[in-house]
Design an enzyme around this catalytic site. Structure first.
Site, PDB file in Angstrom:
ATOM      1  N   GLY A   8       1.559  14.372   9.950  1.00 51.73           N
ATOM      2  CA  GLY A   8       1.698  13.466  11.108  1.00 51.73           C
ATOM      3  C   GLY A   8       1.272  14.178  12.378  1.00 51.73           C
ATOM      4  O   GLY A   8       1.854  13.999  13.444  1.00 51.73           O
ATOM      5  N   ILE A   9       0.215  15.000  12.262  1.00 49.24           N
ATOM      6  CA  ILE A   9      -0.201  15.870  13.376  1.00 49.24           C
ATOM      7  C   ILE A   9      -0.693  15.083  14.594  1.00 49.24           C
ATOM      8  O   ILE A   9      -0.650  15.583  15.714  1.00 49.24           O
ATOM      9  CB  ILE A   9      -1.285  16.861  12.901  1.00 49.24           C
ATOM     10  CG1 ILE A   9      -1.476  17.996  13.931  1.00 49.24           C
ATOM     11  CG2 ILE A   9      -2.620  16.149  12.631  1.00 49.24           C
ATOM     12  CD1 ILE A   9      -2.294  19.165  13.435  1.00 49.24           C
ATOM     13  N   GLY A  11       0.624  12.411  15.877  1.00 47.47           N
ATOM     14  CA  GLY A  11       1.704  11.752  16.615  1.00 47.47           C
ATOM     15  C   GLY A  11       2.166  12.599  17.791  1.00 47.47           C
ATOM     16  O   GLY A  11       1.616  13.677  18.055  1.00 47.47           O
ATOM     17  N   LEU A  78       6.441  15.536  10.064  1.00 47.79           N
ATOM     18  CA  LEU A  78       6.742  14.709  11.241  1.00 47.79           C
ATOM     19  C   LEU A  78       6.153  13.307  11.074  1.00 47.79           C
ATOM     20  O   LEU A  78       6.050  12.560  12.047  1.00 47.79           O
ATOM     21  CB  LEU A  78       6.171  15.393  12.487  1.00 47.79           C
ATOM     22  CG  LEU A  78       6.573  16.869  12.615  1.00 47.79           C
ATOM     23  CD1 LEU A  78       5.886  17.519  13.790  1.00 47.79           C
ATOM     24  CD2 LEU A  78       8.076  17.014  12.745  1.00 47.79           C
ATOM     25  N   SER A 123      16.764  11.896  11.776  1.00 50.25           N
ATOM     26  CA  SER A 123      16.892  11.116  13.021  1.00 50.25           C
ATOM     27  C   SER A 123      18.330  10.704  13.290  1.00 50.25           C
ATOM     28  O   SER A 123      19.103  10.438  12.358  1.00 50.25           O
ATOM     29  CB  SER A 123      16.021   9.861  12.886  1.00 50.25           C
ATOM     30  OG  SER A 123      16.372   8.920  13.855  1.00 50.25           O
ATOM     31  N   GLU A 125      19.083   7.970  14.094  1.00 46.59           N
ATOM     32  CA  GLU A 125      19.223   6.614  13.547  1.00 46.59           C
ATOM     33  C   GLU A 125      20.016   6.637  12.244  1.00 46.59           C
ATOM     34  O   GLU A 125      20.513   5.595  11.807  1.00 46.59           O
ATOM     35  CB  GLU A 125      17.846   6.000  13.296  1.00 46.59           C
ATOM     36  CG  GLU A 125      17.177   5.473  14.540  1.00 46.59           C
ATOM     37  CD  GLU A 125      17.799   4.167  15.047  1.00 46.59           C
ATOM     38  OE1 GLU A 125      18.173   3.318  14.232  1.00 46.59           O
ATOM     39  OE2 GLU A 125      17.917   4.025  16.274  1.00 46.59           O
ATOM     40  N   TYR A 147      14.506   2.048   8.395  1.00 47.71           N
ATOM     41  CA  TYR A 147      14.081   3.364   8.889  1.00 47.71           C
ATOM     42  C   TYR A 147      15.213   4.380   8.710  1.00 47.71           C
ATOM     43  O   TYR A 147      15.012   5.462   8.167  1.00 47.71           O
ATOM     44  CB  TYR A 147      13.693   3.242  10.365  1.00 47.71           C
ATOM     45  CG  TYR A 147      13.429   4.551  11.078  1.00 47.71           C
ATOM     46  CD1 TYR A 147      12.173   5.132  11.060  1.00 47.71           C
ATOM     47  CD2 TYR A 147      14.447   5.195  11.796  1.00 47.71           C
ATOM     48  CE1 TYR A 147      11.929   6.329  11.728  1.00 47.71           C
ATOM     49  CE2 TYR A 147      14.212   6.381  12.461  1.00 47.71           C
ATOM     50  CZ  TYR A 147      12.958   6.958  12.433  1.00 47.71           C
ATOM     51  OH  TYR A 147      12.734   8.140  13.090  1.00 47.71           O
ATOM     52  N   THR A 188      10.678   4.072  27.316  1.00 51.89           N
ATOM     53  CA  THR A 188      10.406   5.074  28.360  1.00 51.89           C
ATOM     54  C   THR A 188       8.940   5.024  28.782  1.00 51.89           C
ATOM     55  O   THR A 188       8.615   5.101  29.966  1.00 51.89           O
ATOM     56  CB  THR A 188      10.729   6.485  27.845  1.00 51.89           C
ATOM     57  OG1 THR A 188      10.035   6.669  26.601  1.00 51.89           O
ATOM     58  CG2 THR A 188      12.218   6.676  27.639  1.00 51.89           C
ATOM     59  N   LYS A 190       6.960   2.431  28.376  1.00 51.87           N
ATOM     60  CA  LYS A 190       6.721   1.143  29.047  1.00 51.87           C
ATOM     61  C   LYS A 190       7.090   1.234  30.521  1.00 51.87           C
ATOM     62  O   LYS A 190       6.382   0.722  31.389  1.00 51.87           O
ATOM     63  CB  LYS A 190       7.614   0.065  28.415  1.00 51.87           C
ATOM     64  CG  LYS A 190       7.035  -0.630  27.241  1.00 51.87           C
ATOM     65  CD  LYS A 190       7.927  -1.843  26.945  1.00 51.87           C
ATOM     66  CE  LYS A 190       7.683  -2.393  25.577  1.00 51.87           C
ATOM     67  NZ  LYS A 190       8.710  -3.346  25.159  1.00 51.87           N
ATOM     68  N   ARG A 215      20.799   6.043  26.329  1.00 51.10           N
ATOM     69  CA  ARG A 215      20.206   6.902  25.299  1.00 51.10           C
ATOM     70  C   ARG A 215      20.330   8.369  25.701  1.00 51.10           C
ATOM     71  O   ARG A 215      20.361   8.694  26.891  1.00 51.10           O
ATOM     72  CB  ARG A 215      18.702   6.604  25.136  1.00 51.10           C
ATOM     73  CG  ARG A 215      18.375   5.230  24.596  1.00 51.10           C
ATOM     74  CD  ARG A 215      18.616   5.119  23.098  1.00 51.10           C
ATOM     75  NE  ARG A 215      18.418   3.768  22.617  1.00 51.10           N
ATOM     76  CZ  ARG A 215      19.366   2.819  22.577  1.00 51.10           C
ATOM     77  NH1 ARG A 215      20.591   3.079  22.985  1.00 51.10           N
ATOM     78  NH2 ARG A 215      19.094   1.614  22.106  1.00 51.10           N
TER      79      ARG A 215
HETATM   80  P1  NAP Z   1       4.987   9.195  16.375  1.00 50.19           P
HETATM   81  O1  NAP Z   1       4.359   9.623  17.642  1.00 50.19           O
HETATM   82  O2  NAP Z   1       5.077   7.726  16.079  1.00 50.19           O
HETATM   83  O3  NAP Z   1       4.226   9.916  15.180  1.00 50.19           O
HETATM   84  C1  NAP Z   1       4.479   9.557  13.853  1.00 50.19           C
HETATM   85  C2  NAP Z   1       3.424  10.160  12.957  1.00 50.19           C
HETATM   86  O4  NAP Z   1       3.626   9.613  11.641  1.00 50.19           O
HETATM   87  C3  NAP Z   1       1.997   9.810  13.353  1.00 50.19           C
HETATM   88  O5  NAP Z   1       1.160  10.882  13.046  1.00 50.19           O
HETATM   89  C4  NAP Z   1       1.696   8.612  12.466  1.00 50.19           C
HETATM   90  O6  NAP Z   1       0.324   8.468  12.189  1.00 50.19           O
HETATM   91  C5  NAP Z   1       2.416   9.026  11.204  1.00 50.19           C
HETATM   92  N1  NAP Z   1       2.648   7.874  10.320  1.00 50.19           N
HETATM   93  C6  NAP Z   1       3.039   6.641  10.673  1.00 50.19           C
HETATM   94  N2  NAP Z   1       3.092   5.849   9.596  1.00 50.19           N
HETATM   95  C7  NAP Z   1       2.702   6.608   8.547  1.00 50.19           C
HETATM   96  C8  NAP Z   1       2.525   6.368   7.163  1.00 50.19           C
HETATM   97  N3  NAP Z   1       2.765   5.164   6.638  1.00 50.19           N
HETATM   98  N4  NAP Z   1       2.098   7.393   6.362  1.00 50.19           N
HETATM   99  C9  NAP Z   1       1.857   8.599   6.892  1.00 50.19           C
HETATM  100  N5  NAP Z   1       1.995   8.899   8.199  1.00 50.19           N
HETATM  101  C10 NAP Z   1       2.414   7.913   9.013  1.00 50.19           C
HETATM  102  O7  NAP Z   1       6.475   9.728  16.249  1.00 50.19           O
HETATM  103  P2  NAP Z   1       7.116  11.061  16.864  1.00 50.19           P
HETATM  104  O8  NAP Z   1       7.907  10.669  18.041  1.00 50.19           O
HETATM  105  O9  NAP Z   1       6.086  12.114  16.950  1.00 50.19           O
HETATM  106  O10 NAP Z   1       8.164  11.448  15.734  1.00 50.19           O
HETATM  107  C11 NAP Z   1       7.882  12.448  14.766  1.00 50.19           C
HETATM  108  C12 NAP Z   1       8.874  12.334  13.630  1.00 50.19           C
HETATM  109  O11 NAP Z   1      10.187  12.526  14.136  1.00 50.19           O
HETATM  110  C13 NAP Z   1       8.871  10.977  12.944  1.00 50.19           C
HETATM  111  O12 NAP Z   1       9.144  11.188  11.566  1.00 50.19           O
HETATM  112  C14 NAP Z   1      10.030  10.254  13.594  1.00 50.19           C
HETATM  113  O13 NAP Z   1      10.564   9.288  12.718  1.00 50.19           O
HETATM  114  C15 NAP Z   1      10.990  11.401  13.821  1.00 50.19           C
HETATM  115  N6  NAP Z   1      11.921  11.248  14.949  1.00 50.19           N
HETATM  116  C16 NAP Z   1      11.441  10.980  16.187  1.00 50.19           C
HETATM  117  C17 NAP Z   1      12.327  10.866  17.248  1.00 50.19           C
HETATM  118  C18 NAP Z   1      11.838  10.604  18.655  1.00 50.19           C
HETATM  119  O14 NAP Z   1      12.662  10.264  19.518  1.00 50.19           O
HETATM  120  N7  NAP Z   1      10.566  10.783  18.952  1.00 50.19           N
HETATM  121  C19 NAP Z   1      13.697  11.053  17.026  1.00 50.19           C
HETATM  122  C20 NAP Z   1      14.140  11.351  15.744  1.00 50.19           C
HETATM  123  C21 NAP Z   1      13.243  11.467  14.706  1.00 50.19           C
HETATM  124  P3  NAP Z   1      -0.553   7.294  12.876  1.00 50.19           P
HETATM  125  O15 NAP Z   1      -0.842   7.753  14.251  1.00 50.19           O
HETATM  126  O16 NAP Z   1      -1.735   7.231  12.022  1.00 50.19           O
HETATM  127  O17 NAP Z   1       0.291   6.054  12.875  1.00 50.19           O
END
Ligand code: NAP
Length: 339
Positions: A8-9, A11, A78, A123, A125, A147, A188, A190, A215
């Site tokens: 998920g690099i 993201g 990630l 998470s 969540e 989720y 945030t 938005k 939050r």
């Molecule tokens: P993000 O910006 O939405 O990045 C998510 C990554 O996962 C992106 O690279 C995305 O790729 C990829 N992904 C989405 N759907 C996928 C699928 N079906 N198969 C494979 N890859 C997929 O989220 P983030 O904020 O960086 O979060 C990183 C991780 O931490 C996630 O697992 C999230 O659930 C978890 N997390 C985040 C938070 C937060 O507040 N940010 C809090 C707790 C946990 P595409 O760009 O191609 O969609």
């Protein structure tokens, strides 16, 4: 030179993690899902320094083959659809990627090299409707959407592979963390973009849901540092990470608009249809274990996060610079402050 795979690099967290690892002189391979090799907006400043590969997390053979070829020391997972409330729309698929996908990776680690260290993005969540506040590593889980359920399955598998197979596999239970790279649909982002558009005369108002929802918001680059720290320890264990403080959506609006010399009350409209049921018990982190054992603390406070996000949106809308490059510079400065 150590080698790491970031899943998920492209993201928010994945791109900051890649930058962190490069600054620690790792060789970095990023996995993106099929069809997303060109979705590199967050990676523009480092794309010549990393390798990318399309991997489908529902295909064990692809995972095993990549591990055999790259031979990583560490894996940071990630990847996941990251919008909890929307996950009802793809309840089956999220189980396949976010839950079972993790078992496929852990099985591949066992098969290829059980010494590979693994980080799982768990998470807050997973706490869903918690019975106590703040939440720590011992708080009972009660997820409320697909989720949260998928993340909890993965979380328990990581713990079980650690205990049964003795893998160095750990979960960071992270509360909300934001940055200019946060997905555009998150509140945030938005607000930051909405305020910048109003300031530049590109929009007249900003429609939001519950302004009083609270939050625990931290800064994503601070949090990826923590993920990395977890894999540098002698003993694998899980940690809760968050700031331990909450702010409301209204606070975020107030800060964002006042940074631009505007009063949010003149522009922000609350749409009752967007208001979600209130939490009975507040979600907020108790990160004391991470503070005590890892010396971890959130470096960037709420006000700074809002200002960083609003500035990035202003710069983006005005086309004054390349945001990823500017952010990379900020990140390196922050990184120096941490070391
Ligand atoms: P993000 O910006 O939405 O990045 C998510 C990554 O996962 C992106 O690279 C995305 O790729 C990829 N992904 C989405 N759907 C996928 C699928 N079906 N198969 C494979 N890859 C997929 O989220 P983030 O904020 O960086 O979060 C990183 C991780 O931490 C996630 O697992 C999230 O659930 C978890 N997390 C985040 C938070 C937060 O507040 N940010 C809090 C707790 C946990 P595409 O760009 O191609 O969609």
């Amino acid at each position: 030179m150590k080698k790491a795979i970031v899943i998920g690099i492209n993201g928010q967290d994945g791109s900051y993690m890649a930058e962190w690892l490069l600054s620690e002189r790792y060789q970095v391979l990023g996995w993106v899902r099929p069809g997303r090799l060109n979705a590199v907006e967050n990676l523009l400043s480092i794309q010549d320094l990393i390798s990318l590969q399309e991997i489908d997390l529902t295909e064990s053979e692809e995972i095993i083959h990549s591990l055999e070829k790259f031979q990583p020391d560490e894996i940071y997972n990630l990847a996941s659809p990251s919008r909890p409330h929307e996950s009802w729309q793809y309840a089956v698929n999220i189980g396949d990627v976010t839950a079972a996908g993790v078992t496929r990776i852990l099985e591949a680690i066992l098969q290829v090299n059980p010494l590979i260290k693994y980080y799982q993005a768990s998470s807050s969540e997973m706490f869903g409707s918690p019975t106590e506040s703040p939440q720590n590593e011992k708080t009972a889980f009660a997820p409320r959407n697909p989720y949260g359920v998928a993340k909890l399955y993965a979380h328990w598998m990581v713990q079980n592979y650690r205990h049964y197979h003795h893998l160095f596999a750990v979960s960071g239970i992270l509360f909300n963390h934001e940055s200019p790279r946060r997905g555009k649909d998150f509140v945030t982002r938005k607000i930051a973009r909405g305020a910048a558009k109003i300031k530049l005369g590109l929009s007249n108002d900003l429609v939001l849901g519950d302004l009083d929802a609270r939050r625990d918001w931290g800064y994503a680059p601070d949090y990826v540092h923590f993920m990395w720290l977890m894999l540098q320890q002698d003993q694998p264990t899980n940690y809760v990470i968050g700031t331990g403080k909450t702010n409301s959506v209204r606070d975020f609006c107030e800060e964002a608009f006042s940074y631009l010399d505007l009063d949010y009350r003149d522009y922000v409209v609350q749409d009752p249809l967007l208001v979600r049921p209130k939490e009975t018990i507040q979600l907020v982190a108790d990160p004391s274990k991470a503070c005590r054992l890892l010396g971890w603390e959130a470096k960037t406070n709420f006000k700074e996060i809002v200002q960083i996000m609003v500035s990035a949106e202003m710069n983006d809308l005005q086309g004054t610079h390349n945001p990823p490059q500017q952010e990379m510079n900020n990140f390196i400065i922050n990184r120096r402050n941490l070391s």
